[in-house]
Design an enzyme around this catalytic site. Structure first.
Site, mmCIF file in Angstrom:
data_model
loop_
_atom_site.group_PDB
_atom_site.id
_atom_site.type_symbol
_atom_site.label_atom_id
_atom_site.label_comp_id
_atom_site.label_asym_id
_atom_site.label_seq_id
_atom_site.Cartn_x
_atom_site.Cartn_y
_atom_site.Cartn_z
ATOM 1 N N SER A 1 0.802 -1.084 0.086
ATOM 2 C CA SER A 1 0.086 0.067 0.055
ATOM 3 C C SER A 1 0.696 1.320 0.084
ATOM 4 C CB SER A 1 -0.846 0.080 1.264
ATOM 5 O OG SER A 1 -0.682 0.999 1.931
ATOM 6 N N LYS A 2 0.412 2.232 -0.628
ATOM 7 C CA LYS A 2 1.060 3.572 -0.977
ATOM 8 C C LYS A 2 1.360 4.200 0.392
ATOM 9 C CE LYS A 2 0.706 7.546 -3.597
ATOM 10 N NZ LYS A 2 -0.189 8.481 -4.696
ATOM 11 N N ARG A 3 0.282 3.903 1.156
ATOM 12 C CA ARG A 3 0.291 4.565 2.476
ATOM 13 C C ARG A 3 1.011 3.935 3.645
ATOM 14 N NH1 ARG A 3 -3.538 4.610 6.499
ATOM 15 N NH2 ARG A 3 -4.796 2.799 5.050
#
Ligand code: GLU
Length: 545
Positions: A293-295
């Site tokens: 996940s990017k976050r």
């Protein structure tokens, strides 16, 4: 209804006849079985590991088949566009040695240019105009509010959301209604008039996933947005046809849109390319797997690897390990063969999520870095340090001869079993820090204060930098014996209670005093590299501390 008149009203003016595009973008003159693949990033400024994963697969397949890899920039969504993003994409892929044959900013054969979708707007409009003329596309005047109300209604009724069948309100507008809306200046988009039936299934051959069964598309998807710019779906069909792509390898998140794409190819009269939907990169989170996940995961971003100083070759080796099941074995067997020689095949790509594991990458990195020569390592570190190093680290390169000695020691001698001390450039620069400046951190000496002083002062009393390694070590042994430590390891092992410890405990005190670390390469060589003044200074300081 007079569709030709409607087409003229919606997209007035002369557009080239569609055959002219067929001529302008002729089939490519390539050997049989050569694949034309592409990378089609959106210039959002975020280029991630998933892009690299797909890029390597596209690159390998194109080039191994004698085909072409090109770069197309999908910049139809202005809201997501970031300045400099195209350059960033190219730089990021270039770092990992992804070689394009042609494309945006790349140049090369420009038969299929332009490669920026915004510059191809007239081409898409010409095709959209033709579809309107044939009654296969129509204007839709629904507002954002109406569409969200529709979505809410469908969700409430637990029906599939979207613009289709009885919900496709503008699909059946009368000629009068359409012209009245146009006269009133209402904004509109152009939608496909889908002929599909979502209750019907069909089987499709995916080059990676094999046979998959999907339902027909029945969504009247938008093909041209209100600003006359195409959606991804429409641009994909038009471009991949005209650019003569033979194989589309893309992330599996696009699988759900596949029926739309196949219907678009069909209505446009194009033969679809082959598709391979690549599995997503997953990671373990506790006991379960999840998508990167990017976050949450900095390692998803490609800039992470550059900043940390992972060697691009190591990252590529790891990606190939994940992409083709027999690569790891091949590379272990032929570590010196160029990666290009590996028989990469789409049929060997995994059908379901690949597990990305940073520890595994670190292992691979250690091995790959240990295979570099000291000179190659120096060049790699310099490039990293210029961009990401501290000013002190940048100064390490002022005396290359000295740095080379340090690296040769930390890497071991070529031919012999190499040390694997280095994982990344950042870590390596920190690792060798003690050769350049007094260290800030110190591992435990492992003995009490009095013993430490006695060892350090005792060492200094007979220290002579001109002694070779053997003489040096015999002095350390003598010192050990004088202070109640076993000079020989086997004596200590035979009767540990008779000694304070062994010669290795004495060496450890010296090692920590000189380097700050309990684990280092050969201490005599370290002292030789550091030189007498620094060695004495550090031992003295440690004795007084
Ligand atoms: N522009 C799409 C993306 O950024 C490309 C997908 C494709 O490869 O067709 O994901």
């Amino acid at each position: 209804m007079d569709f030709s008149a409607l087409a003229e009203r919606l997209l007035p003016g002369e557009y080239p006849a569609l055959e002219t595009f067929e001529k302008r973008y002729p089939p490519r003159d390539l050997p049989k079985n050569a694949e034309v693949t592409r990378l089609a990033p959106s210039p959002t400024g975020f280029i991630h590991l998933g892009n690299l994963f797909v890029a390597i697969a596209n690159e390998r397949i194109a080039h191994r088949s004698g085909g072409t890899l090109y770069l197309r920039i999908e910049d139809t969504d202005l809201k997501r566009k970031v300045e400099g993003a195209v350059e960033a994409v190219i730089a990021a892929l270039d770092y990992f040695d992804i070689r394009f044959d042609e494309g945006a900013q790349i140049g090369g054969d420009d038969t299929y240019a332009p490669w920026y979708q915004r510059q191809r707007a007239d081409i898409y409009r010409a095709y959209a105009k033709e579809l309107i003329r044939r009654g296969r596309a129509y204007p839709c005047f629904c507002t954002e509010e109406e569409l969200s109300a529709l979505r809410a209604e469908q969700t409430e009724k637990k029906e599939v959301t979207g613009y289709y069948g009885k919900y496709a309100r503008c699909r059946n507008l009368s000629e009068e209604e359409i012209y009245a809306a146009l006269d009133a200046g209402k904004p509109y988009v152009i939608r496909l008039r889908s002929m599909g039936d979502a209750s019907r299934h069909f089987t499709f051959h995916d080059e990676i996933k094999g046979e998959i069964t999907v339902t027909q598309n029945d969504q009247d998807v938008v093909i041209l947005k209100s600003d006359g710019i195409p959606t991804y779906h429409f641009a994909h069909a038009v471009d991949d046809h005209l650019m003569r792509t033979t194989l589309v390898i893309r992330g599996e998140e696009w699988l759900a849109s596949l029926p739309i794409h196949l219907e678009l190819f069909d209505v446009l009269g194009f033969r679809p390319p082959k598709y391979g939907h690549n599995c997503s990169l997953m990671k373990m989170d506790g006991a379960s797997r999840r998508k990167l996940s990017k976050r949450k995961d900095p390692e998803l971003s490609l800039s992470f690897y550059r900043q940390e100083g992972y060697h691009p070759f190591a990252v590529k080796v790891y990606m190939l390990t994940l992409l083709n099941s027999d690569f790891e074995e091949w590379h272990a067997k032929f570590p010196d063969k160029p990666l290009e020689e590996f028989p990469f095949r789409i049929s060997k790509m995994g059908k379901s999520g690949a597990l990305f594991d940073l520890d595994k990458l670190n292992d691979i990195s250690r091995t790959e870095l240990s295979r570099l020569s000291a000179e190659e390592m120096l060049a790699f570190l310099r490039t990293w340090a210029q961009a990401f190093g501290t000013p002190e680290q940048q100064a390490y390169f002022a005396d290359e001869e000295y740095l080379l000695k340090v690296l040769a020691l930390c890497m071991g001698t070529a031919g012999k079993k190499r040390r694997k001390d280095f994982v990344t450039a950042r870590q390596a620069m920190e690792e060798i820090g003690y050769f350049f400046s007094a260290y800030a951190q110190r591992d435990a000496y492992g003995v009490d204060e009095g013993t430490r002083r006695a060892i350090l002062e005792g060492f200094l009393a007979t220290y002579d930098p001109k002694n070779d390694a053997q003489v040096w070590f015999s002095k350390v042994k003598e010192l050990a014996a004088n202070l109640g430590f076993a000079a020989e390891m086997r004596d200590y092992k035979a009767d540990p209670a008779a000694y304070k410890g062994s010669v290795s405990d004495v060496a450890q005190v010296l090692r920590v005093a000189v380097t700050g670390r309990a684990n280092t390469p050969d201490l005599w060589t370290i002292m030789q590299i550091l030189g007498e003044e620094r060695t004495r200074g550090r031992i003295l300081a440690a004795a007084r501390a």
